[in-house]
Structures are given as structure tokens and as C-alpha cells.
Design an enzyme around this catalytic site. Structure first.
Site, PDB file in Angstrom:
ATOM      1  N   SER A 194      56.114 -14.054   4.607  1.00 56.51           N
ATOM      2  CA  SER A 194      55.352 -13.581   5.868  1.00 56.51           C
ATOM      3  C   SER A 194      55.792 -12.344   6.527  1.00 56.51           C
ATOM      4  O   SER A 194      56.548 -12.393   7.222  1.00 56.51           O
ATOM      5  CB  SER A 194      55.239 -14.767   6.902  1.00 56.51           C
ATOM      6  N   LYS A 203      48.306 -13.141   7.594  1.00 56.96           N
ATOM      7  CA  LYS A 203      49.181 -14.348   8.144  1.00 56.96           C
ATOM      8  C   LYS A 203      49.778 -13.884   9.545  1.00 56.96           C
ATOM      9  O   LYS A 203      49.779 -14.956  10.175  1.00 56.96           O
ATOM     10  CB  LYS A 203      50.283 -14.241   6.885  1.00 56.96           C
TER      11      LYS A 203
HETATM   12  P1  NDP Z   1      64.439 -20.303   5.599  1.00 57.58           P
HETATM   13  O1  NDP Z   1      65.094 -19.401   6.790  1.00 57.58           O
HETATM   14  O2  NDP Z   1      64.531 -21.711   5.559  1.00 57.58           O
HETATM   15  O3  NDP Z   1      65.024 -19.443   4.395  1.00 57.58           O
HETATM   16  C1  NDP Z   1      65.193 -18.138   4.294  1.00 57.58           C
HETATM   17  C2  NDP Z   1      65.556 -17.734   2.932  1.00 57.58           C
HETATM   18  O4  NDP Z   1      65.864 -16.371   2.764  1.00 57.58           O
HETATM   19  C3  NDP Z   1      66.823 -18.482   2.079  1.00 57.58           C
HETATM   20  O5  NDP Z   1      66.799 -18.816   0.768  1.00 57.58           O
HETATM   21  C4  NDP Z   1      68.206 -17.350   2.627  1.00 57.58           C
HETATM   22  O6  NDP Z   1      69.247 -17.459   1.657  1.00 57.58           O
HETATM   23  C5  NDP Z   1      67.367 -16.232   2.251  1.00 57.58           C
HETATM   24  N1  NDP Z   1      67.919 -15.056   3.024  1.00 57.58           N
HETATM   25  C6  NDP Z   1      68.034 -14.843   4.265  1.00 57.58           C
HETATM   26  N2  NDP Z   1      68.457 -13.714   4.531  1.00 57.58           N
HETATM   27  C7  NDP Z   1      68.692 -12.942   3.720  1.00 57.58           C
HETATM   28  C8  NDP Z   1      69.223 -11.630   3.050  1.00 57.58           C
HETATM   29  N3  NDP Z   1      69.577 -10.746   4.050  1.00 57.58           N
HETATM   30  N4  NDP Z   1      69.253 -11.506   1.817  1.00 57.58           N
HETATM   31  C9  NDP Z   1      68.720 -12.464   0.617  1.00 57.58           C
HETATM   32  N5  NDP Z   1      68.240 -13.644   1.140  1.00 57.58           N
HETATM   33  C10 NDP Z   1      68.331 -13.745   2.381  1.00 57.58           C
HETATM   34  O7  NDP Z   1      63.326 -19.595   5.908  1.00 57.58           O
HETATM   35  P2  NDP Z   1      61.701 -20.151   5.170  1.00 57.58           P
HETATM   36  O8  NDP Z   1      61.997 -20.784   3.788  1.00 57.58           O
HETATM   37  O9  NDP Z   1      61.091 -21.337   6.347  1.00 57.58           O
HETATM   38  O10 NDP Z   1      60.681 -19.020   5.196  1.00 57.58           O
HETATM   39  C11 NDP Z   1      60.601 -18.001   4.148  1.00 57.58           C
HETATM   40  C12 NDP Z   1      59.280 -17.009   4.544  1.00 57.58           C
HETATM   41  O11 NDP Z   1      58.518 -17.887   4.497  1.00 57.58           O
HETATM   42  C13 NDP Z   1      59.543 -16.329   6.128  1.00 57.58           C
HETATM   43  O12 NDP Z   1      58.866 -15.281   6.002  1.00 57.58           O
HETATM   44  C14 NDP Z   1      58.347 -17.468   6.969  1.00 57.58           C
HETATM   45  O13 NDP Z   1      57.914 -16.875   7.932  1.00 57.58           O
HETATM   46  C15 NDP Z   1      57.462 -17.821   5.877  1.00 57.58           C
HETATM   47  N6  NDP Z   1      56.795 -19.152   6.082  1.00 57.58           N
HETATM   48  C16 NDP Z   1      57.582 -20.342   6.343  1.00 57.58           C
HETATM   49  C17 NDP Z   1      56.868 -21.736   6.477  1.00 57.58           C
HETATM   50  C18 NDP Z   1      57.729 -22.845   6.977  1.00 57.58           C
HETATM   51  O14 NDP Z   1      57.065 -23.808   7.146  1.00 57.58           O
HETATM   52  N7  NDP Z   1      59.001 -22.701   6.751  1.00 57.58           N
HETATM   53  C19 NDP Z   1      55.531 -21.677   6.470  1.00 57.58           C
HETATM   54  C20 NDP Z   1      54.759 -20.479   5.929  1.00 57.58           C
HETATM   55  C21 NDP Z   1      55.510 -19.267   5.827  1.00 57.58           C
HETATM   56  P3  NDP Z   1      70.391 -18.432   2.125  1.00 57.58           P
HETATM   57  O15 NDP Z   1      70.267 -19.738   1.630  1.00 57.58           O
HETATM   58  O16 NDP Z   1      71.610 -17.798   1.790  1.00 57.58           O
HETATM   59  O17 NDP Z   1      70.415 -18.642   3.807  1.00 57.58           O
END
Ligand code: NDP
Length: 298
Positions: free
Chosen positions: A99, A174
Site C-alpha cells: 500500500s 487504496k
Molecule cells: P508486515 O509488517 O507484516 O511485513 C512487512 C514485510 O516487509 C516483512 O517481510 C519485512 O521483512 C519487510 N520489510 C520491512 N522493512 C523492510 C526493509 N527496510 N527492507 C526490506 N524489507 C522490509 O506488513 P504486512 O505484510 O501486513 O503489510 C505489507 C503491505 O501490505 C503494507 O503496505 C500494508 O499496508 C499492506 N496491507 C496489509 C494488510 C494486512 O492485513 N496486513 C492488508 C492490506 C494491505 P522482515 O521479515 O525482515 O521484517
């Protein structure tokens, strides 16, 4: 087999990626914390590989999917020897399911275009349960030809696939959707806190509201299942919703649309995020209202 790279196995990325670990796709995953990618690949089977870098995942992929917290993290994967710009093949496509924010996406798209790589923003709604079921709504921004080409890929985790406009359109839409979620949830919380103090049980109040015009997904699902039960499961971090509402407020500002409610909601989300921390779920914003009102919605 079409090779897909999936970068970012977080709360929603992992269940989305799971749908791609089957023919006609062959999947390579990458995650910042490498152990997560390795255990994902072992569980997913079907010759799913875990790569050591974004570049190693992307090198042979026709489609690279990113699902990271914000557009800043996506942009940070582009550069350097292990970056996507040097690794992605001419004719391949970066599909960003983060997002994210429209302005950064337009910048990313322009940089990829110089290398003959297409870009589509493709954020999703439907939550982690929708990701598990493969019933997400995928809102896309980019060219029709690119949308048609990636449709079989996003169809694995999506049910409603919509081309919303040019690059950035999916991200703009979104952010507004999530601003509405924040407004509905926060305002329902304020109303229920006042009613609880006035002697109306929140369960009775919701029974009436959900048969009336004040109902929303917050009143029908989030508050009954997460707040009244006091379960507050952690599926979508408040920090991410704060980011989304900030993007929506920014879109309104950029378009010079007076949007006092969006700006106020962005302030409220920032305040709740600061108070509750990085790991709190979005529904936990209700705890702030409860503290202010000195009442529990249960
Ligand atoms: P999480 O916080 O659960 O996961 C984040 C992911 O990004 C992890 O794989 C993390 O890796 C990685 N990450 C974080 N920082 C970095 C970085 N600096 N460089 C590389 N990788 C990084 O988030 P979500 O999965 O919940 O959300 C992901 C996206 O989807 C967001 O934009 C969110 O707004 C959107 N979204 C989420 C929903 C939900 O229900 N959860 C619904 C709809 C959209 P690591 O494992 O190393 O921490």
C-alpha cells in the site's frame, strides 16, 4: 513455467505468495529476514526457492512482486549491485502490492521504464484472511497491456482485479479506502464509548446500528470480533494504517481538495500509533478512545 519472484513475506505477503507456489508458476522468494524466506520455501514445496538478495530472486523472473511496508522500502530495493534495476530483465514487470504512495510509484515506474521494465501498482484489500483464501481485491495502476499480461499472476490471490487508472491510481485509491476504514472505526469507537457511559451496552448498540444506516465493516465485523471479545488479534498494524491515512491526506493536499476530515484522521492515527507503538493492531486504536473516556467497550 512462468518464474515469479516475491519479495516481502510479512503478514499479508506470505499468504499471497503461497498461491504462486504451484504450476504454471515457479516461485522464488526473498525476505529481509532470511530465515523467514527459507522456512517459507521449505513449507511451500513445489521447488520454491529462497534467494539471498532481491537481485538473485529477480534475475530470471518474468514478474517480480513486492509487498513491503511503504514505497520507501520498495524504492530502496532498486539500486546497488543487489538491486532490482540491474537484475530485472527487459520486458519483465514489477508489480508492487505494497500500500504505497502514488508519487514514489511514478518515480519508480520512470526509472524502470529506462531499462525496458514495466511497473504496476497493485495494492490489495481483504486482509490476511482474504489473502489466505485468495479472494483479495487488487486495485491496479498502469497500462492496460501490462494489466492484461499480469492478470493470471494476480488472479491467484485476487478475486476482484480492477485497473483503476495510470501508475499511482491503485495506491491513491487504496489510501482513500483505508482512510474510510480509519474514520469508520474511530467514529464508531467514540459513539460506543459515549453510549456505554450513557448506560447502553455496546452489543445492543451494535445490534441496532448494524440494522440501521450507521453500519460499516467496523461495526459489523471489526468491533464485534476484535474489541467486544477483547481479542485484538494482530493482523494489520496500526502503524501501516497511519501510513495509509497520511498518504490519503497527501493526495487530497496535492490535488488541492479541501479535506479537513482526512487531515484530522491522519492526526488521530499518528497520535494513536505513537501511543500504542509499532506492533499494535489497527483495531487497538479503540484503546486510546477507551483511555480518554475511562470506559471499556465490551
Ligand atoms: P508486515 O509488517 O507484516 O511485513 C512487512 C514485510 O516487509 C516483512 O517481510 C519485512 O521483512 C519487510 N520489510 C520491512 N522493512 C523492510 C526493509 N527496510 N527492507 C526490506 N524489507 C522490509 O506488513 P504486512 O505484510 O501486513 O503489510 C505489507 C503491505 O501490505 C503494507 O503496505 C500494508 O499496508 C499492506 N496491507 C496489509 C494488510 C494486512 O492485513 N496486513 C492488508 C492490506 C494491505 P522482515 O521479515 O525482515 O521484517
Amino acid at each position: 513455467m512462468t518464474r515469479i519472484a516475491f519479495l516481502g513475506l510479512g503478514a499479508i505477503g506470505a499468504p499471497m505468495a503461497r498461491h504462486l507456489a504451484a504450476p504454471p508458476f515457479s516461485l522464488t522468494v526473498w525476505n529481509r529476514t532470511a530465515t523467514r524466506a527459507r522456512s517459507f520455501a521449505a513449507e511451500a514445496g513445489n521447488e520454491t526457492r529462497a534467494a539471498d538478495s532481491p537481485a538473485a530472486a529477480a534475475r530470471e523472473a518474468a514478474v517480480v512482486i513486492t509487498c513491503l511496508p511503504t514505497s520507501a522500502e520498495v524504492e530502496s530495493l532498486l539500486d546497488g549491485p543487489q538491486g532490482l534495476l540491474s537484475a530485472m530483465a527487459r520486458g519483465s514487470t514489477l508489480v508492487d502490492c505494497t500500500s504505497g504512495d502514488p508519487a514514489t510509484s511514478r518515480r519508480i515506474a520512470a526509472r524502470l521504464a529506462e531499462r525496458g521494465v514495466d511497473f504496476m501498482d497493485a495494492p490489495v484489500s481483504g486482509g490476511t484472511s482474504g489473502a489466505e483464501r485468495g479472494t483479495l481485491t487488487v486495485m491496479c495502476g498502469g497500462d492496460r497491456a501490462v494489466f492484461d499480461r499480469i492478470r493470471p499472476v494476480i488472479d491467484t490471490f485476487g478475486e476482484k482485479l480492477i485497473l483503476c487508472g495510470p501508475v499511482g491510481a491503485g495506491h491513491a485509491l487504496k489510501s482513500v479506502n483505508n482512510a474510510l476504514l480509519a474514520i469508520h472505526l474511530w467514529s464508531a469507537g467514540e459513539g460506543l464509548a459515549a453510549l456505554a457511559k450513557a448506560g447502553v451496552s455496546p452489543a445492543i448498540a451494535l445490534d441496532v446500528i448494524n440494522a440501521s444506516s450507521g453500519r460499516s465493516n467496523s461495526s459489523e465485523n471489526l468491533i464485534p470480533h476484535r474489541v467486544l471479545t477483547r481479542a485484538f488479534p494482530r493482523t494489520f498494524r496500526l502503524a501501516l494504517l497511519d501510513k495509509d491515512v497520511g498518504i490519503a491526506a497527501g493526495v487530497a493536499r496535492e490535488q488541492r481538495v479541501p479535506a479537513p476530515l482526512l487531515q484530522l484522521t491522519a492526526e488521530l492515527m499518528r497520535l494513536a500509533h505513537n501511543e500504542l507503538g509499532e506492533e499494535a493492531d489497527h483495531a487497538e486504536m479503540i484503546r486510546v478512545i477507551e483511555r480518554w473516556a475511562n470506559v471499556e467497550i465490551r
